[in-house]
Design a protein around this motif. Structure first.
Motif, short mmCIF file in Angstrom:
data_model
loop_
_atom_site.label_atom_id
_atom_site.label_comp_id
_atom_site.label_asym_id
_atom_site.label_seq_id
_atom_site.Cartn_x
_atom_site.Cartn_y
_atom_site.Cartn_z
N ASN A 14 0.86 -1.19 0.00
CA ASN A 14 0.00 0.00 0.00
C ASN A 14 0.89 1.23 0.00
O ASN A 14 1.76 1.36 0.85
CB ASN A 14 -0.91 -0.01 1.23
N GLU A 15 0.68 2.11 -0.97
CA GLU A 15 1.45 3.35 -1.08
C GLU A 15 0.52 4.46 -1.56
O GLU A 15 -0.47 4.20 -2.23
CB GLU A 15 2.60 3.22 -2.08
N SER A 16 0.88 5.69 -1.23
CA SER A 16 0.11 6.83 -1.73
C SER A 16 1.06 7.97 -2.07
O SER A 16 2.21 7.99 -1.63
CB SER A 16 -0.93 7.28 -0.70
N GLU A 52 0.73 12.40 -3.48
CA GLU A 52 -0.06 13.53 -3.95
C GLU A 52 0.57 14.09 -5.20
O GLU A 52 1.80 14.19 -5.29
CB GLU A 52 -0.13 14.64 -2.88
N ARG A 88 -4.71 13.09 -4.29
CA ARG A 88 -4.02 12.03 -3.56
C ARG A 88 -4.38 10.71 -4.24
O ARG A 88 -5.56 10.40 -4.44
CB ARG A 88 -4.45 12.00 -2.10
N GLU A 103 -3.94 6.66 -3.92
CA GLU A 103 -3.57 5.56 -3.01
C GLU A 103 -3.76 4.24 -3.73
O GLU A 103 -4.84 3.94 -4.24
CB GLU A 103 -4.43 5.59 -1.75
N THR A 122 -3.30 0.02 -3.60
CA THR A 122 -3.12 -1.20 -2.81
C THR A 122 -3.04 -2.36 -3.79
O THR A 122 -3.90 -2.52 -4.65
CB THR A 122 -4.31 -1.42 -1.85
#
Length: 149
Positions: A6-8, A10, A99, A101, A103
């Protein structure tokens, strides 16, 4: 052993443009280093060719289970050498920022315990996702120009 990444990030780009770019899976090889090719094969199906352990290409078919600008995009493997699923969510932020995100869920790699050890030695999915999102940010913040969008 199954894995979840999991990474996010902006990006300075409107949510609508970001969603539209991600909704075209054929864009993935432009910013995801291990994706060799994604071809649309049906209304909600795609064929993926990705670089696996030891630079061996692996292929699988996936079904898009969600594609909604307000909720995000999700997919899962329906057939092939790798079992995976993923989703990406988009959140509108102030000042035309979005943003993103992501997964990803990876089932056991091919080759059982030996395949898992080789995959673990040769790849770091978390690091790859971070790099892929940095590549995406560069494309998005250049107005998607380098990708032809």
């Amino acid at each position: 052993m199954a894995q979840r990444v999991n990474e996010s990030i902006e990006v300075q780009a409107p949510k609508e443009q970001v969603f539209r770019y991600w909704a075209d899976f054929e864009n993935f090889p432009r910013f995801m280093q291990n994706i060799e090719e994604i071809r649309t094969t049906g209304e909600d199906t795609t064929h993926w060719k990705v670089e696996g352990p030891l630079s061996k290409s692996v292929e699988f078919d996936a079904r898009t289970t969600e594609k909604d600008p307000d909720r995000g995009i999700a997919w899962n493997t329906i057939d092939g050498e790798v079992m995976t699923s993923g989703e990406v969510r988009f959140e509108e932020m102030a000042g035309d920022r979005t943003r993103v995100e992501v997964t990803m869920n990876y089932s056991d790699p091919p080759g059982g315990a030996v395949g898992e050890k080789v995959a673990g030695i040769l790849s770091d999915p978390q690091k790859s996702m971070q790099e892929d999102l940095q590549n995406f940010r560069r494309i998005a913040e250049n107005g998607f120009e380098e990708s032809g969008q």
